[in-house]
Motif scaffolding. Sequence first.
Motif, PDB file in Angstrom:
ATOM      1  N   UNK A  73      11.028  69.721  27.172  1.00 23.76           N
ATOM      2  CA  UNK A  73      10.483  68.451  26.694  1.00 23.76           C
ATOM      3  C   UNK A  73       9.974  67.606  27.860  1.00 23.76           C
ATOM      4  N   UNK A  74      10.746  67.555  28.927  1.00 31.27           N
ATOM      5  CA  UNK A  74      10.334  66.791  30.108  1.00 31.27           C
ATOM      6  C   UNK A  74       9.088  67.392  30.738  1.00 31.27           C
ATOM      7  N   UNK A  75       9.046  68.714  30.843  1.00 29.82           N
ATOM      8  CA  UNK A  75       7.890  69.380  31.451  1.00 29.82           C
ATOM      9  C   UNK A  75       6.604  69.095  30.690  1.00 29.82           C
ATOM     10  N   UNK A  76       6.674  69.123  29.350  1.00 26.61           N
ATOM     11  CA  UNK A  76       5.462  69.000  28.537  1.00 26.61           C
ATOM     12  C   UNK A  76       5.045  67.546  28.341  1.00 26.61           C
ATOM     13  N   UNK A  77       6.018  66.646  28.155  1.00 20.19           N
ATOM     14  CA  UNK A  77       5.684  65.245  27.865  1.00 20.19           C
ATOM     15  C   UNK A  77       5.633  64.371  29.113  1.00 20.19           C
ATOM     16  N   UNK A  78       6.293  64.814  30.170  1.00 19.38           N
ATOM     17  CA  UNK A  78       6.342  63.988  31.372  1.00 19.38           C
ATOM     18  C   UNK A  78       7.391  62.901  31.322  1.00 19.38           C
ATOM     19  N   UNK A  79       8.164  62.821  30.238  1.00 19.23           N
ATOM     20  CA  UNK A  79       9.223  61.822  30.118  1.00 19.23           C
ATOM     21  C   UNK A  79      10.478  62.353  30.807  1.00 19.23           C
ATOM     22  N   UNK A  80      11.022  61.573  31.723  1.00 15.90           N
ATOM     23  CA  UNK A  80      12.187  62.006  32.482  1.00 15.90           C
ATOM     24  C   UNK A  80      13.387  62.235  31.569  1.00 15.90           C
ATOM     25  N   UNK A  81      14.205  63.199  31.942  1.00 19.12           N
ATOM     26  CA  UNK A  81      15.374  63.524  31.123  1.00 19.12           C
ATOM     27  C   UNK A  81      16.329  62.342  31.008  1.00 19.12           C
ATOM     28  N   UNK A  82      16.392  61.499  32.049  1.00 16.52           N
ATOM     29  CA  UNK A  82      17.271  60.333  31.999  1.00 16.52           C
ATOM     30  C   UNK A  82      16.832  59.362  30.904  1.00 16.52           C
ATOM     31  N   UNK A  83      15.521  59.259  30.686  1.00 17.35           N
ATOM     32  CA  UNK A  83      15.008  58.367  29.654  1.00 17.35           C
ATOM     33  C   UNK A  83      15.209  58.933  28.256  1.00 17.35           C
ATOM     34  N   UNK A  84      15.346  60.249  28.170  1.00 19.30           N
ATOM     35  CA  UNK A  84      15.501  60.898  26.866  1.00 19.30           C
ATOM     36  C   UNK A  84      16.954  61.006  26.430  1.00 19.30           C
ATOM     37  N   UNK A  85      17.847  61.180  27.389  1.00 20.73           N
ATOM     38  CA  UNK A  85      19.200  61.637  27.084  1.00 20.73           C
ATOM     39  C   UNK A  85      19.898  60.818  25.999  1.00 20.73           C
ATOM     40  N   UNK A  86      19.861  59.506  26.095  1.00 24.43           N
ATOM     41  CA  UNK A  86      20.613  58.683  25.151  1.00 24.43           C
ATOM     42  C   UNK A  86      19.996  58.652  23.758  1.00 24.43           C
ATOM     43  N   UNK A  87      18.768  59.139  23.623  1.00 25.98           N
ATOM     44  CA  UNK A  87      18.083  59.080  22.331  1.00 25.98           C
ATOM     45  C   UNK A  87      18.061  60.432  21.604  1.00 25.98           C
TER      46      UNK A  87
END
Length: 435
Positions: A73-87
């Motif tokens: 997900x991070x590789x394709x969207x560019x959103x850092x894993x830290x920003x995704x983790x809690x959601x």
Amino acid sequence: MSLVVLGLSHHTAPLPLLETMSLDAAGRAALGDSLTRRDNLSEAVVVSTCNRTEVYVESQTFHGAVTDIAEALTDVTGVASEALREHLYVHYEDRAIAHAFTVACGLDSMAVGEAQILGQMRTALREGQRSGHVGPALNNLFQQALRVGKRAHTETGIDSVSVSLVEAGLARAERELGPLATLDLLVVGAGGMSSLAATTASRLGVRSITVVNRTHAKAVRLAERVGGVALPLSELPAALSIADVVVSCTGSTGVVVDLAAAGDAQVARTGRPQVYVDLALPHDVATEVDSLSGVSVVGLAALGEELSGGTTPPQVQEVADLVIGEVAAYLTDRAAESVAPTVAALRSHAADVVAGELTRLDQRLPDLDDQTRAEVQLAVHRIVEKLLHTPTVRVKELAVGGQGDDYAQALRRLFDLRPGEAVTASVPPERGGLA
């Protein structure tokens, strides 16, 4: 192998993050490619809509799947894993199956009971099939989820209580501007959601409908279906100036109606109030438009809040009960399938023994009359069937209870069975594609 679902939705993530994570067909394909290149994952399906982005995988390990999906997900969207983790939310095996069925029925949607998710899940399955990312496990899961979703809409009253995002947006416009019969509607876009907006507004009696779309031919087809007028995208500024209500859902990656365009429309309207219903993700209407005098902008987040309150209607509970029953049936069938190769091998072994003994009988008693030979064959087959009946039924019962593997292994050792050979010889190849 295990089923794992990881994703984020309107339940867990803010709208701006959902906008960033929303993937078009190319993005979904890229994510699927990234997932299936990983040794731990054998199958993958990506479902990405305006309300959710989810990944379904068949994986060798649970923790490995979570790591692999998050990295992809991070590789394709560019959103850092830290920003995704809690959601992010994760479902595994039984809960993953229940989640897939619940989503297909529209019970997890922003507008509970909406039917568009069925088409979106069907599209995700087809994309996975075409790209070779889907194998037997996810194909069966999605086929069953689609079947359950269809049952929900045909066998329950969910459609009578499912208030769509479009209907909620139009209701908001009525509260601010007056009856739809006195309002002129502009639909920007001609895709699935835009078509729903146009047909819903027509059914509810809006005074007029204008459709603007980048591809003019699609706008014409939609306008003809609802008795409206189609305009090319170049005439959007003029269309904005005459519309009391603007519903926009284009799938564009950028803003379609900016502050300047909306401001010019307000000047042309001499301040008459106007409502924008923005159903796109990413959003079509610039957020600053809401600051204009006389203008209201309502988006997915606000509509979702309106639709999320209240008590649970009995029709929704009826669908929830349907999902519970279907999940139980799916788990039972899957458990029985896990021991099916051993059962097939046992029956194949018994058939070989019977055939060999009957051949030897024919050699020893060549003058046996046909009627007697047939009676002997029937008696032998009955004996074998009775001997096999109990272990066959018991291994399936134990499989449902989680003990099937041990019992199947005992059968394989006792009778020196090789299930793979029996299945290859006796089971035809599975057909691909949608049922």
